[in-house]
Write a protein that holds these residues in place. Structure first.
Motif, short mmCIF file in Angstrom:
data_model
loop_
_atom_site.label_atom_id
_atom_site.label_comp_id
_atom_site.label_asym_id
_atom_site.label_seq_id
_atom_site.Cartn_x
_atom_site.Cartn_y
_atom_site.Cartn_z
N ASP A 130 0.81 -1.24 -0.01
CA ASP A 130 -0.01 0.15 0.06
C ASP A 130 0.88 1.38 -0.06
O ASP A 130 0.72 2.12 -0.76
CB ASP A 130 -0.87 0.08 1.12
CG ASP A 130 -2.37 0.01 0.97
OD1 ASP A 130 -2.72 -0.68 0.08
OD2 ASP A 130 -3.15 0.77 1.52
N SER A 157 2.44 6.52 2.74
CA SER A 157 1.33 6.26 2.14
C SER A 157 0.44 7.27 1.85
O SER A 157 0.07 7.99 0.73
CB SER A 157 0.62 5.23 2.69
OG SER A 157 -0.43 4.84 2.08
N SER A 197 -2.21 -4.29 -2.62
CA SER A 197 -2.03 -5.11 -1.51
C SER A 197 -2.52 -6.26 -1.40
O SER A 197 -2.16 -7.42 -1.10
CB SER A 197 -2.46 -4.27 0.03
OG SER A 197 -1.64 -3.25 0.20
#
Lengths: 225, 286
Positions: B47, B103, B211
């Protein structure tokens, strides 16, 4: 010359001196116990001996032909390993890494070494079992078998009985004792002073004051204190 | 027209065949790397990296680097992978917080830049397709397919050649280091491969869903397998099968490719999980 000599070793970590001007020797056939409270630098010392940490001052040297890579290392179990999907065979085989050199895959001789160390630890019947399904004592035997694959003549164990029930702990001590009797040089970190005095030939202590000497000298000193 | 002949008709188009090849290869690599990441407790790294890639992609598009965007995206993602995988005990920000920070910041900054310096007429459609993959897998050029084939082959070959060392470093880093293995170099290599796979996978499922390709096959395989080798092989097989099934279903039912693949992965996981539960119960009863 001693199998391993540690001369004036100092290790610092973030401005703290963890080990200060430490000198001692380990001869072939010794059983050295390292005692001390948490945070006293025991594990740092072990990692320095194994070459995972390089000392800021002083040096660690080995007798000709021996090297840090030939030490069989029994580290403390990590959280990751507890539910790791690996067969006992795979775990023990990874102990052959230090003699693989540039070789990519394991060979018949590596598998023979694995068979022997499984036998030595009395766990041949577990070879195909999954590591995560074993009891704490069995897991520790597997890790010891792995260390034996790597060990030339020296075994280093970091608190090998921590987390084990009393019976398994006793079992672990007697395995180490047997290995020592068969000629293995053993260095062990432990909190267990009684066991240290009982099994070790030499003791290095980071308790209140620094001590290095034979187990007998340590006992006498404790009686004297 | 029945489903089979419909599928055969679609397979006549090169872009459909390209999509199937690329999708299969990416899922294969992602599942192998996923086994390492899940076991090392780095499940969420995909991610973090894909969002970094999204940020880099936005920068590339406002710089009008349409064809050469990989020149920017790949190094940026590799740098992020190295940064995130490095376990630094001296760092003031812990590992999982670091991944979350990287992220969300890349996502935010990327979207901000795309809006401020908008280069296309429909920013939200662009963003949506980068995030969810949308149709990009069906618009792959021949050279992109080759790039993907070569990089995946390199990743799989490295995984096989370094299999023993990868196992050692995943199971016990300190022991591997004490055996003289260059743990840092190996971790660096793993980080680079992961970054490459993530960038490739963006074409397939988009930033937000990568992911899934990394974690699902590994976790499903870990439910039923007990050795590292069987987990790796099973994860690869499950991943390839569910991706193929997902892609074919999405072509036939005209659904978004990325989310259909992830739904297929989820379905496989649920089936395996239930299967294991009943197996356990039967064992306990017996």
């Amino acid at each position: 010359m001693a199998l391993l000599s540690c001369e004036h070793v100092t290790v610092r970590y973030e401005n703290n001196t963890v080990l200060h001007d430490l000198s001692f020797e380990v001869n072939a056939g010794d059983y050295l116990c390292i005692l001390g409270e948490n945070g006293s630098g025991k594990t740092t010392l072990l990692k320095t001996l194994l070459g995972l940490i390089s000392p800021d001052e002083g040096k660690i040297s080995f007798e000709g032909g021996f090297s840090a890579q030939k030490i069989g290392y029994l580290p403390q179990q990590t959280q990751i390993q507890k539910d790791f999907p690996a067969s006992v065979q795979e775990v023990v085989l990874s102990g052959c890494l230090n003699r693989m050199g540039r070789r990519l895959f394991t060979d018949a001789q590596d598998r023979e070494t694995v068979r022997q160390s499984l036998e030595q630890m009395n766990i041949s019947h577990l070879a195909r079992r999954s590591y995560r399904e074993l009891s704490g004592g069995q897991q520790q035997r597997v890790l010891l078998a792995r260390a034996l694959c790597a060990a030339g003549s020296m075994l280093v164990a970091d608190e090998p009985v921590t987390g084990l029930d009393p019976a398994s702990a006793k079992d672990m001590y007697s395995i180490l004792e047997k290995l020592h009797k068969d000629g293995m040089t053993v260095i062990m970190i432990t909190h267990d002073t009684e066991a240290a005095v009982q099994y070790a030939t030499h003791i290095l202590s980071f308790e209140k004051e620094f001590f290095f000497g034979t187990a007998e000298q340590y006992r006498n000193r404790r009686i004297g204190a | 027209m029945n489903i089979w002949s419909q599928l055969m008709m679609y397979l006549q188009y090169p872009f459909v065949r390209y999509a199937l090849i690329v999708g299969t290869l990416i899922s294969l690599c992602a599942s192998l790397l996923g086994v390492i990441l899940v076991l090392k407790r780095f499940s969420y790294i995909g991610d973090g990296l894909s969002h970094t890639a999204f940020g880099a992609m936005s920068v590339a598009s406002i710089l009008h680097l349409t064809d050469g965007r990989m020149i920017l995206v790949l190094p940026a993602t590799i740098a992020a992978a190295v940064l995130l995988l490095k376990q630094d005990r001296r760092s003031s920000v812990s590992g999982d917080a670091k991944i979350a920070m990287v992220s969300v910041s890349s996502l935010a900054v990327g979207y901000l830049l795309m809006n401020r310096f908008n280069v296309s007429s429909n920013v939200s459609a662009d963003v949506c397709s980068t995030l969810f993959g949308a149709t990009s897998i069906l618009t792959l050029t021949r050279s992109e397919v080759w790039l993907c084939v070569i990089l995946s082959a390199v990743a799989v070959i490295l995984y096989i050649l370094l299999y023993n060392r990868i196992f050692a470093v995943t199971f016990d880093e300190s022991f591997a280091a004490s055996s003289g293995l260059n743990v840092n170099a190996l971790n660096l290599l793993i980080a680079v491969i992961i970054a490459v796979i993530v960038v490739l996978a963006m074409n397939l499922v988009g930033s937000l869903l990568i992911s899934a390709l990394i974690i699902f096959p590994a976790i499903s395989a870990m439910q039923i397998c007990s050795s590292f080798r069987s987990v790796s092989i099973t994860a690869a097989i499950l991943s390839v099968c569910s991706s193929l099934a997902g892609m074919i279903a999405s072509i036939l039912a005209d659904t978004p490719v990325g989310s259909t693949i992830v739904a297929a992965q989820l379905a496989v996981f649920i089936v395996i999980y239930c299967f294991r539960k009943t197996l356990r119960r039967n064992k306990a009863d017996a």
